[in-house]
Design a protein around this motif. Structure first.
Motif, PDB file in Angstrom:
ATOM      1  N   LYS A 118       0.839  -1.203   0.000  1.00 14.40           N
ATOM      2  CA  LYS A 118       0.000   0.000   0.000  1.00 14.40           C
ATOM      3  C   LYS A 118       0.877   1.257   0.000  1.00 14.40           C
ATOM      4  O   LYS A 118       1.719   1.452   0.892  1.00 14.40           O
ATOM      5  CB  LYS A 118      -0.908  -0.010   1.227  1.00 14.40           C
ATOM      6  CG  LYS A 118      -2.034   1.010   1.167  1.00 14.40           C
ATOM      7  CD  LYS A 118      -2.961   0.715   0.006  1.00 14.40           C
ATOM      8  CE  LYS A 118      -4.148   1.674   0.000  1.00 14.40           C
ATOM      9  NZ  LYS A 118      -4.871   1.624  -1.269  1.00 14.40           N
ATOM     10  N   LEU A 171       1.774   3.611   3.205  1.00  9.43           N
ATOM     11  CA  LEU A 171       0.559   4.032   3.903  1.00  9.43           C
ATOM     12  C   LEU A 171       0.095   2.949   4.873  1.00  9.43           C
ATOM     13  O   LEU A 171       0.175   1.747   4.585  1.00  9.43           O
ATOM     14  CB  LEU A 171      -0.561   4.320   2.903  1.00  9.43           C
ATOM     15  CG  LEU A 171      -0.393   5.544   1.999  1.00  9.43           C
ATOM     16  CD1 LEU A 171      -1.596   5.673   1.080  1.00  9.43           C
ATOM     17  CD2 LEU A 171      -0.220   6.810   2.823  1.00  9.43           C
ATOM     18  N   LYS A 172      -0.409   3.396   6.005  1.00 10.55           N
ATOM     19  CA  LYS A 172      -0.997   2.506   6.983  1.00 10.55           C
ATOM     20  C   LYS A 172      -2.471   2.832   7.152  1.00 10.55           C
ATOM     21  O   LYS A 172      -2.911   3.928   6.825  1.00 10.55           O
ATOM     22  CB  LYS A 172      -0.299   2.643   8.329  1.00 10.55           C
ATOM     23  CG  LYS A 172       1.157   2.229   8.350  1.00 10.55           C
ATOM     24  CD  LYS A 172       1.727   2.351   9.754  1.00 10.55           C
ATOM     25  CE  LYS A 172       3.185   1.918   9.797  1.00 10.55           C
ATOM     26  NZ  LYS A 172       3.739   2.013  11.169  1.00 10.55           N
ATOM     27  N   GLY A 173      -3.185   1.850   7.704  1.00  8.90           N
ATOM     28  CA  GLY A 173      -4.572   2.115   8.070  1.00  8.90           C
ATOM     29  C   GLY A 173      -5.611   1.669   7.065  1.00  8.90           C
ATOM     30  O   GLY A 173      -6.819   1.783   7.335  1.00  8.90           O
ATOM     31  N   ALA A 174      -5.198   1.162   5.937  1.00  4.00           N
ATOM     32  CA  ALA A 174      -6.178   0.689   4.955  1.00  4.00           C
ATOM     33  C   ALA A 174      -6.747  -0.662   5.383  1.00  4.00           C
ATOM     34  O   ALA A 174      -6.072  -1.467   6.032  1.00  4.00           O
ATOM     35  CB  ALA A 174      -5.553   0.587   3.579  1.00  4.00           C
ATOM     36  N   THR A 201      -9.924   3.683   4.081  1.00  3.02           N
ATOM     37  CA  THR A 201      -8.826   4.354   3.391  1.00  3.02           C
ATOM     38  C   THR A 201      -8.002   5.160   4.397  1.00  3.02           C
ATOM     39  O   THR A 201      -8.574   5.765   5.325  1.00  3.02           O
ATOM     40  CB  THR A 201      -9.381   5.296   2.308  1.00  3.02           C
ATOM     41  OG1 THR A 201     -10.155   4.521   1.393  1.00  3.02           O
ATOM     42  CG2 THR A 201      -8.263   6.001   1.554  1.00  3.02           C
ATOM     43  N   PRO A 202      -6.671   5.140   4.250  1.00  2.00           N
ATOM     44  CA  PRO A 202      -5.837   5.929   5.163  1.00  2.00           C
ATOM     45  C   PRO A 202      -6.273   7.393   5.205  1.00  2.00           C
ATOM     46  O   PRO A 202      -6.686   7.961   4.187  1.00  2.00           O
ATOM     47  CB  PRO A 202      -4.436   5.775   4.568  1.00  2.00           C
ATOM     48  CG  PRO A 202      -4.485   4.493   3.830  1.00  2.00           C
ATOM     49  CD  PRO A 202      -5.865   4.415   3.267  1.00  2.00           C
ATOM     50  N   ASP A 221      -1.240  -3.063   7.183  1.00  5.40           N
ATOM     51  CA  ASP A 221      -0.277  -2.217   7.875  1.00  5.40           C
ATOM     52  C   ASP A 221       0.926  -2.034   6.944  1.00  5.40           C
ATOM     53  O   ASP A 221       1.932  -2.721   7.052  1.00  5.40           O
ATOM     54  CB  ASP A 221       0.135  -2.883   9.184  1.00  5.40           C
ATOM     55  CG  ASP A 221       0.996  -1.963  10.035  1.00  5.40           C
ATOM     56  OD1 ASP A 221       1.081  -0.776   9.699  1.00  5.40           O
ATOM     57  OD2 ASP A 221       1.589  -2.458  11.007  1.00  5.40           O
TER      58      ASP A 221
END
Length: 623
Positions: free
Chosen positions: A433, A450-453, A515-516, A495
């Motif tokens: 990601k 990116l994190k959080g997806a 989505t982040p 993550d």
């Protein structure tokens, strides 16, 4: 003149001369009495010695008479046996010997007991074993009789036994065995085969027969009840061919539900937790002279958990995974070992009832053993080195079956077939990601992680049939029936990355559900296509992914978010994907449908504006 006395051996004694130690003086009575007493004692001792000597001589003569005829080397015969696989051993068991006169037989004790039972069962109770054998059996019926005895010796527990091996020879490279000196009598010939040869030989009876013709012993040789021709060259062996058949065989297969080629193959794909159907085809030729067999299938499962009680035996398998017909009830018993999660192994043994399988001894046996197993979660955990490589891996469950068997002819010789393996493969995808902007302090091409997806995987393109997963370490794999409800999820957290393993080959759909922060979500979901490589010959899967495997958008507006797809260079069953999120609203891609709509709309607006502009100018001039 002295008197003569008859010796016990027929000789004559004269009276001792005067003056000798044995002379009896009749004129001196007392002296004569003493001398006579001594003489009687000496005579008695002499008689006892001669009686003992006579008895010993008689015994020796009798012993020479008993063994001499039967052991006469001139009566021994050479026998050459052909069509024996190199390395296999032919053993000769002499069950019947001649007596001293060659007019009667001496039977091996266990065989005589067997004959007694056969005689009585046939209703010839009044006959002796000797009479029954010579009058009711003869040379032609002995072949079947000896074969029957061999089978009786093979039963468990054995009612009868074979004698010690009289002679044995190992077959030469040309497939022959030669016995140089078979003494007169009846022999049972049994062949022990090597595991590499794995043959089933028919028992052979051999009779070295002696008949007195005109005061001379004449020898002839019979095999399987038929008289053999005398060798053309004196001193050459008699010859016979031993008959054999190929050994039992098994074919192990797994049901492939892909719809590509035949249903039954050597390999297939499946999801972790999915039930997989297996089939073992067992073929046993029709063996003459074999009255029984022990049959045991040992199945070593790796990455598979056997469904206890699922095994059944059928006579036919017309086609599909569930198309077995004509069940042979009660032909199988199973012994199920414990599944070991550490090694991901389990052993199951199937014991087959030969009598129930062998309804018609004149026909070969062809049956199918059907059963099922669940693809274990450990398959996703354990990568296996791809054959022929040192650093390439894939995920594979294997089912290895071996048939162990004995025949009534060789009850103590256990043989095994070659192992048959059916494989079940799983596949993976790895999603990286990223943002659509570069990481601070990195190269211009290094996109920000990116994190959080969060994502949800679906079976259908309508994005309605979600798939449940369980997280094992750094990857997700399909949930199994044994997983607790609390561990099952449909929202897969990424993550930075999302790693999904244990999937069947096929098509899946994935949607970004979270989505982040600070980024825009894709317009729609994406399509994942995992295309398994197949063998050209039989369409069986190889465990590798084809480079036609893909990760594509379902909305063209999202096309620019896919930064790249490629096959993993180490895990050959894995698809790698880089998926971006945009920090600005996603605009239609150039040349797409969205562009065309905007272009058409713009042109229309411009035309309307132009018309209005010229129309108003004209209207002003007119006024």
């Amino acid at each position: 003149m002295g008197f003569r006395a008859l010796d016990v051996c027929g000789g004559v004694h004269r009276h001792p001369p005067r003056g000798s130690a044995d002379y009896i003086d009749r004129k001196t009575p007392e002296k004569s009495r003493v001398s006579g007493k001594k003489r009687k004692e000496k005579i008695m001792k002499t008689m006892m010695k001669r009686i003992l000597a006579f008895a010993l001589a008689a015994l020796l003569i009798l012993g020479m008479t008993v063994t001499g005829a039967a052991a006469d080397p001139a009566l021994n015969q050479k026998l050459k046996i052909n069509q024996v696989a190199a390395g296999d051993t032919v053993k000769a068991y002499r069950l019947i010997e001649y007596d001293a006169t060659f007019n009667g037989y001496t039977f091996y004790a266990s065989f005589e007991t067997f004959l007694e039972a056969e005689k009585n069962a046939a209703g010839f109770n009044s006959l002796s074993v000797q009479e029954y054998f010579t009058e009711k059996i003869g040379t032609t019926g002995v072949a079947e009789l000896l074969g029957k005895y061999a089978a009786a010796c093979a039963k468990t527990p054995a009612a009868y036994t074979l004698p010690a091996v009289t002679a044995e020879q190992v077959a030469a490279a040309d497939g022959t065995v030669t016995f140089d000196a078979l003494e007169p009598g009846y022999y049972l010939m049994l062949v022990t085969t090597l595991p590499t040869n794995s043959k089933i030989y028919k028992p052979v009876s051999v009779f070295v027969r002696v008949v007195n013709e005109g005061g001379k012993n004449v020898v002839s040789v019979y095999a399987a009840g038929s008289k053999l021709p005398v060798p053309a060259i004196p001193g050459d062996p008699y010859e016979i061919d031993v008959k054999s058949a190929k050994a039992p065989s098994i074919i192990k297969e797994v049901a492939d539900d892909s719809g590509i080629g035949a249903v039954w193959k050597t390999s297939a794909g499946a999801n972790v937790g999915e039930t997989v159907n297996f089939s073992i085809k067992l073929e046993i030729p029709a063996y003459k002279g074999v009255s029984g067999m022990t049959l045991k299938l040992t199945d070593e499962l790796s990455g598979l958990i056997y469904n206890a009680g699922s095994a059944k035996v059928y006579k036919s398998r017309p086609g599909g995974a569930d198309s077995f017909t004509d069940e042979v009830a009660g032909a199988l018993t199973e012994t199920v070992g414990t599944y070991d999660e550490t090694t991901a192994k389990q052993t199951v043994e199937f014991t087959l009832d030969y009598a129930k399988l062998n309804a018609d001894p004149n026909l070969p046996i062809e049956v199918y053993i059907s059963y099922s197993a669940v693809l274990a979660k450990e398959v996703a955990r354990d990568g296996i080195t791809v054959p022929g490589t040192t650093d390439k891996t894939y995920n594979r469950a294997a089912n290895k079956a071996v048939l162990t068997y004995t025949t009534s002819n060789e009850p103590e010789t256990e043989k095994t077939t070659d192992a048959q393996i059916a494989s079940v493969y799983t596949y993976s995808f790895f999603l990286d990601k990223r943002a659509d902007e570069t990481e601070d302090g990195t190269s211009a091409t290094e996109l920000k992680t990116l994190k959080g997806a969060k994502f949800t995987l679906y079976k259908d393109d309508a994005f309605t049939q979600s798939i449940e997963f369980v997280k094992d370490g750094d990857y997700y794999r399909p949930a199994t029936a044994d997983d607790g409800a609390a561990t099952k999820v449909t929202a897969l957290e990424a993550d930075n990355t999302l790693f999904v393993k244990g999937l069947d080959r096929g098509i899946y759909y994935i949607e970004e559900t979270t989505t982040p922060a600070g980024y825009y979500a894709p317009n729609k979901g994406f399509k994942i296509e995992l295309n398994g490589e197949r063998d050209v010959a039989d369409n069986a899967l190889t465990g590798k992914l084809l480079d036609t495997s893909s990760f594509t958008e379902t909305d063209t507006a999202d096309r620019l978010l896919i930064a790249g797809t490629e096959m993993d260079t180490t895990a050959l069953n894995q698809l790698n994907v880089v998926l971006k999120n945009s920090s600005s609203p996603i605009l239609p891609t150039t040349g797409g449908m969205g562009t065309a709509l905007f272009t058409v709309g713009g042109v229309v607006l411009m035309a309307v504006a132009a018309w209005l502009f010229f129309f108003r100018r004209k209207d002003k001039k007119d006024n």
